[in-house]
Design a protein around this motif. Sequence first.
Motif, PDB file in Angstrom:
ATOM      1  N   VAL A   1       0.837  -1.205   0.000  1.00  0.00           N
ATOM      2  CA  VAL A   1       0.000   0.000   0.000  1.00  0.00           C
ATOM      3  C   VAL A   1       0.873   1.256   0.000  1.00  0.00           C
ATOM      4  CG1 VAL A   1      -1.784   1.281   1.242  1.00  0.00           C
ATOM      5  CG2 VAL A   1      -1.832  -1.230   1.197  1.00  0.00           C
ATOM      6  N   VAL A   2       1.949   1.235   0.788  1.00  0.00           N
ATOM      7  CA  VAL A   2       2.859   2.384   0.829  1.00  0.00           C
ATOM      8  C   VAL A   2       3.535   2.582  -0.530  1.00  0.00           C
ATOM      9  CG1 VAL A   2       4.918   3.350   1.907  1.00  0.00           C
ATOM     10  CG2 VAL A   2       3.230   2.160   3.302  1.00  0.00           C
ATOM     11  N   GLU A   3       3.909   1.492  -1.183  1.00  0.00           N
ATOM     12  CA  GLU A   3       4.514   1.611  -2.513  1.00  0.00           C
ATOM     13  C   GLU A   3       3.536   2.264  -3.496  1.00  0.00           C
ATOM     14  OE1 GLU A   3       5.584  -2.405  -3.309  1.00  0.00           O
ATOM     15  OE2 GLU A   3       7.464  -2.319  -2.153  1.00  0.00           O
ATOM     16  N   ALA A   4       2.264   1.897  -3.396  1.00  0.00           N
ATOM     17  CA  ALA A   4       1.250   2.535  -4.242  1.00  0.00           C
ATOM     18  C   ALA A   4       1.094   4.007  -3.886  1.00  0.00           C
ATOM     19  CB  ALA A   4      -0.083   1.803  -4.081  1.00  0.00           C
ATOM     20  N   LEU A   5       1.214   4.331  -2.605  1.00  0.00           N
ATOM     21  CA  LEU A   5       1.114   5.726  -2.164  1.00  0.00           C
ATOM     22  C   LEU A   5       2.253   6.558  -2.746  1.00  0.00           C
ATOM     23  CD1 LEU A   5      -0.533   7.563  -0.103  1.00  0.00           C
ATOM     24  CD2 LEU A   5       1.357   7.127   1.479  1.00  0.00           C
ATOM     25  N   VAL A   6       3.465   6.028  -2.696  1.00  0.00           N
ATOM     26  CA  VAL A   6       4.626   6.739  -3.255  1.00  0.00           C
ATOM     27  C   VAL A   6       4.435   6.961  -4.749  1.00  0.00           C
ATOM     28  CG1 VAL A   6       7.097   6.593  -3.697  1.00  0.00           C
ATOM     29  CG2 VAL A   6       6.200   5.891  -1.478  1.00  0.00           C
ATOM     30  N   GLY A   7       3.894   5.951  -5.439  1.00  0.00           N
ATOM     31  CA  GLY A   7       3.639   6.112  -6.867  1.00  0.00           C
ATOM     32  C   GLY A   7       2.575   7.146  -7.172  1.00  0.00           C
ATOM     33  N   ARG A   8       1.622   7.302  -6.263  1.00  0.00           N
ATOM     34  CA  ARG A   8       0.538   8.267  -6.471  1.00  0.00           C
ATOM     35  C   ARG A   8       0.995   9.690  -6.188  1.00  0.00           C
ATOM     36  NH1 ARG A   8      -5.382   7.224  -3.862  1.00  0.00           N
ATOM     37  NH2 ARG A   8      -5.253   5.497  -5.354  1.00  0.00           N
ATOM     38  N   TYR A   9       1.939   9.867  -5.260  1.00  0.00           N
ATOM     39  CA  TYR A   9       2.410  11.209  -4.889  1.00  0.00           C
ATOM     40  C   TYR A   9       3.938  11.270  -4.960  1.00  0.00           C
ATOM     41  CZ  TYR A   9      -2.333  11.452  -3.043  1.00  0.00           C
ATOM     42  OH  TYR A   9      -3.694  11.415  -2.919  1.00  0.00           O
TER      43      TYR A   9
END
Length: 301
Positions: A101-109
């Motif tokens: 989930v954190v990896e997806a967060l970094v990709g989003r922002y």
Amino acid sequence: MEFRANLATSLWLFCTLLAAIGCLYALFAAWCAAALGRAARGQPMGSKPPNGWPSVSILKPLYGAETDLLAHLSSFCRQDYPGRFEVVLGVQRPDDPAVGVVEALVGRYPELDIRLVKSATLHGTNRKISNLINIHAAARHEVVVLADSDMRVGPDYLTQIVGALHQPGVGLVTCLYRGLPLAGLWSRLSAMAIDHHFLPSVLVGMRLGLAKPCFGSTIALRRETLDRIGGFQAFRDQLADDYAMGAAVRGLGLAVTVPPLVVAHACTEGSAAELYAHELRWQRTIRLVDPAGFIGAVVTH
């Protein structure tokens, strides 16, 4: 016969008195809730601190990929904050599902300073505090804001709490919260328990000067204040760590303030058993930190 009649009358009077007190409490709680709504609508975006907007470290201890975790974390990234801020997250296992989930967060922002700390180091019996100790070691900024992983906030969140933190005599800022149901009937009942029972009782307690809250929904304080209360290490064996942090800051002669800002707490109970376990755990915590308030809950019920 006369004894039975007197007993019945006494019981009737006692029950009627309790019912009347409960009704008066409900009316007073409704008035307090309406006052909170008026204050929230009239709340400015947040007054600028005298020395400008300080840099902020948002700390998020994680455990598992709970329902809508990405949405919760994203709300902390979408901040209309005039200063710099970073988001530092932590897990205690490298294979924790929250890592994805954190990896997806970094990709989003990608434009934000978002970092993940992976550390299994334990510092005491409270695993959340152990996680926070590990996260805080990687934080770099002047103001520390920690919030539970199941919280969701608006874009003015940081501005509001940092503005409140820099009022004279304030050492810590915490926030009230409402329920956000995400999993059907049982989560809606959980949210109702927060909105219709917990939140009004806190408002009444605050208005009467009986409650001194400090919630895991938000704890914001300066790094200097955190150091003065012994850092997160001082709470590594505390069950109600949020309450203990508020008490420690008050012990320094500083105020714990609650601005008219209500954040959302995600309710994800999918069964009656989950709801019962959550409510039982919460009531045990209240009994531990506020025995008199726990007994007084007979009025609110």
